[in-house]
Enzyme design. Structure first.
Site, mmCIF file in Angstrom:
data_model
loop_
_atom_site.group_PDB
_atom_site.id
_atom_site.type_symbol
_atom_site.label_atom_id
_atom_site.label_comp_id
_atom_site.label_asym_id
_atom_site.label_seq_id
_atom_site.Cartn_x
_atom_site.Cartn_y
_atom_site.Cartn_z
ATOM 1 N N ASP A 61 -49.666 6.117 57.601
ATOM 2 C CA ASP A 61 -48.782 7.221 57.210
ATOM 3 C C ASP A 61 -48.709 7.175 55.692
ATOM 4 O O ASP A 61 -48.189 6.206 55.130
ATOM 5 C CB ASP A 61 -47.393 7.020 57.838
ATOM 6 C CG ASP A 61 -46.398 8.102 57.430
ATOM 7 O OD1 ASP A 61 -45.277 8.104 57.971
ATOM 8 O OD2 ASP A 61 -46.734 8.924 56.540
ATOM 9 N N SER A 141 -52.311 23.925 46.334
ATOM 10 C CA SER A 141 -52.398 25.134 47.165
ATOM 11 C C SER A 141 -52.114 26.363 46.315
ATOM 12 O O SER A 141 -51.439 26.272 45.277
ATOM 13 C CB SER A 141 -51.362 25.089 48.294
ATOM 14 O OG SER A 141 -51.242 26.368 48.908
ATOM 15 N N TYR A 154 -42.661 23.764 51.411
ATOM 16 C CA TYR A 154 -44.097 23.531 51.234
ATOM 17 C C TYR A 154 -44.538 23.946 49.841
ATOM 18 O O TYR A 154 -45.229 23.196 49.137
ATOM 19 C CB TYR A 154 -44.881 24.308 52.287
ATOM 20 C CG TYR A 154 -46.373 24.141 52.206
ATOM 21 C CD1 TYR A 154 -47.173 25.132 51.647
ATOM 22 C CD2 TYR A 154 -46.991 22.989 52.671
ATOM 23 C CE1 TYR A 154 -48.549 24.984 51.564
ATOM 24 C CE2 TYR A 154 -48.366 22.832 52.593
ATOM 25 C CZ TYR A 154 -49.136 23.838 52.044
ATOM 26 O OH TYR A 154 -50.497 23.689 51.950
ATOM 27 N N LYS A 158 -46.145 21.664 46.691
ATOM 28 C CA LYS A 158 -47.460 21.921 46.085
ATOM 29 C C LYS A 158 -47.336 22.187 44.576
ATOM 30 O O LYS A 158 -48.220 21.815 43.805
ATOM 31 C CB LYS A 158 -48.165 23.055 46.814
ATOM 32 C CG LYS A 158 -48.508 22.714 48.272
ATOM 33 C CD LYS A 158 -49.402 21.472 48.365
ATOM 34 C CE LYS A 158 -49.797 21.151 49.792
ATOM 35 N NZ LYS A 158 -50.714 19.979 49.887
HETATM 36 N N1 LIG Z 1 -55.531 25.206 55.490
HETATM 37 C C1 LIG Z 1 -55.102 25.887 54.432
HETATM 38 O O1 LIG Z 1 -55.053 27.154 54.415
HETATM 39 C C2 LIG Z 1 -54.649 25.155 53.192
HETATM 40 C C3 LIG Z 1 -54.451 25.904 52.042
HETATM 41 C C4 LIG Z 1 -54.014 25.254 50.885
HETATM 42 C C5 LIG Z 1 -53.804 23.892 50.881
HETATM 43 N N2 LIG Z 1 -54.020 23.192 52.015
HETATM 44 C C6 LIG Z 1 -53.776 21.749 51.952
HETATM 45 O O2 LIG Z 1 -55.003 21.048 52.226
HETATM 46 C C7 LIG Z 1 -54.713 19.810 52.906
HETATM 47 C C8 LIG Z 1 -55.446 19.776 54.223
HETATM 48 O O3 LIG Z 1 -55.047 20.914 54.948
HETATM 49 P P1 LIG Z 1 -55.640 21.251 56.406
HETATM 50 O O4 LIG Z 1 -55.496 22.707 56.576
HETATM 51 O O5 LIG Z 1 -56.957 20.596 56.592
HETATM 52 O O6 LIG Z 1 -54.549 20.523 57.327
HETATM 53 P P2 LIG Z 1 -54.623 19.945 58.804
HETATM 54 O O7 LIG Z 1 -53.194 19.822 59.278
HETATM 55 O O8 LIG Z 1 -55.575 20.698 59.634
HETATM 56 O O9 LIG Z 1 -55.198 18.451 58.551
HETATM 57 C C9 LIG Z 1 -54.393 17.542 57.859
HETATM 58 C C10 LIG Z 1 -54.655 16.142 58.352
HETATM 59 O O10 LIG Z 1 -53.745 15.264 57.701
HETATM 60 C C11 LIG Z 1 -53.218 14.347 58.652
HETATM 61 N N3 LIG Z 1 -51.891 13.882 58.223
HETATM 62 C C12 LIG Z 1 -50.735 14.604 58.260
HETATM 63 N N4 LIG Z 1 -49.708 13.856 57.831
HETATM 64 C C13 LIG Z 1 -50.215 12.630 57.529
HETATM 65 C C14 LIG Z 1 -49.640 11.430 57.045
HETATM 66 N N5 LIG Z 1 -48.317 11.327 56.830
HETATM 67 N N6 LIG Z 1 -50.458 10.371 56.824
HETATM 68 C C15 LIG Z 1 -51.796 10.456 57.075
HETATM 69 N N7 LIG Z 1 -52.405 11.568 57.556
HETATM 70 C C16 LIG Z 1 -51.607 12.644 57.764
HETATM 71 C C17 LIG Z 1 -53.162 15.129 59.959
HETATM 72 O O11 LIG Z 1 -53.163 14.247 61.078
HETATM 73 C C18 LIG Z 1 -54.426 15.984 59.865
HETATM 74 O O12 LIG Z 1 -55.526 15.353 60.460
HETATM 75 C C19 LIG Z 1 -53.187 19.768 53.043
HETATM 76 O O13 LIG Z 1 -52.632 19.017 51.983
HETATM 77 C C20 LIG Z 1 -52.766 21.238 52.924
HETATM 78 O O14 LIG Z 1 -51.457 21.375 52.415
HETATM 79 C C21 LIG Z 1 -54.435 23.767 53.175
HETATM 80 C C1 LIG Z 2 -51.436 26.350 53.863
HETATM 81 C C2 LIG Z 2 -51.599 26.787 52.474
HETATM 82 O O1 LIG Z 2 -51.341 26.054 51.556
HETATM 83 C C3 LIG Z 2 -52.103 28.136 52.190
HETATM 84 C C4 LIG Z 2 -51.071 28.960 51.571
HETATM 85 O O2 LIG Z 2 -52.661 28.661 53.334
#
Ligand SMILES: NC(=O)c1ccc[n+]([C@@H]2O[C@H](COP(=O)([O-])OP(=O)(O)OC[C@H]3O[C@@H](n4cnc5c(N)ncnc54)[C@H](O)[C@@H]3O)[C@@H](O)[C@H]2O)c1
Ligand SMILES: CC(=O)[C@H](C)O
Length: 258
Positions: A61, A141, A154, A158
């Protein structure tokens, strides 16, 4: 060991998995650092079937500072060094500011902000010991560039991550350590599916309508794939990016929240 070594947190699925699998193609040995043991093992096993010995998984974690420091120690003991630390793990919840639950806010800040802080601390400590620089990359993000409705906690996290990276970049430059962030917009992952489903529920529309609404705001006309983010991260860890630090790279297809 000649190959470089990268830790990617949250790489059991989504963007983190895509980054890990891409870096292996760039001859990195990767640590799949993940709270979900099942997905972590599956991703690691999948990589090792293609390139045996290139992946090892660690369950943690990232909100636990000691666990993040132990992770770096385990990886260095296994692979001999560390070259890249990617603070990808992150969580989100969708609610109005007024209805946002304090415990959910606390947990989100512990994972996203403090987890990133611990990763920067642990990586920089190891890089300073090694004495030959390093790369730290954080998951920010678009929501950390412009606050999103129903994503108050959130978005705040970010924005904080972008600030952490800018401060760390200034402090660590003299050690040859660069610190940058990726700022995706809409990336097709399970997290994004949750965001659109929960937003749709609050707005009283179908998830499909909500998804189409956000995609319609993207100039390039499509949501990003995790591989699109992995492409940018691969550049940021490469020698071509040696003069880039303190930056937050938008990967939003030209999207602009109104
Ligand atoms: N998907 C999007 O549109 C998007 C956009 C902007 C930013 N992000 C960022 O990119 C990153 C990845 O996003 P994603 O869409 O792949 O998310 P996701 O939820 O699909 O994958 C995230 C992974 O992180 C793991 N995780 C969560 N909490 C945890 C913890 N405390 N310790 C260890 N592992 C942990 C989860 O088990 C999961 O496998 C995140 O930081 C998210 O905020 C995502
Ligand atoms: C999850 C995320 O950060 C964007 C806005 O999709």
């Amino acid at each position: 060991m000649s190959n470089k070594v990268a830790i990617i947190t949250g790489s059991g699925r989504g963007i983190g998995r895509a980054i890990a699998e891409r870096l292996v193609k760039e001859d990195y040995h990767v640590a799949i650092a993940e709270i979900d043991q099942v997905t972590a093992k599956a991703v690691s096993d999948g990589i090792n079937q293609v390139r045996k010995g290139f992946a090892k998984y660690y369950v943690l974690d990232v909100a636990s500072r000691q666990s993040v420091f132990d992770l770096v120690d385990h990886v260095v003991n296994e692979f001999g060094r560390l070259d890249v630390f990617i603070n990808n793990a992150g969580v989100a919840f969708i609610d109005t500011m007024v209805a946002s639950d304090p415990d959910k806010i606390e947990r989100l800040f512990d994972v996203n902000i403090k987890g990133t802080f611990w990763g920067i601390q642990a990586a920089a400590t190891q890089f300073k010991k090694q004495g030959d620089g390093g790369r730290i990359i954080n998951a920010a993000s678009l929501a950390g560039v412009e606050g999103s409705a129903l994503q108050g906690a959130y978005s705040a996290s970010k924005f904080a991550i972008r600030g952490l990276g800018q401060s760390a970049a200034k402090e660590l430059a003299s050690d040859g350590i660069t610190v940058n962030a990726y700022d995706p917009g809409i990336v097709l992952t399970p997290l994004r599916d949750y965001i659109d489903e929960r937003t749709a529920q609050i707005k009283g529309v179908t998830p499909e309508v909500q998804r189409q609404k956000v995609v319609n705001e993207i100039a390039l006309g499509r949501a990003a794939l995790p591989e699109d983010v992995a492409d940018v991260v691969t550049f940021l860890v490469s020698s071509k990016a040696k003069y880039i630090t303190g930056q937050s790279i938008l990967i939003d297809g030209g999207m602009r929240f109104h």
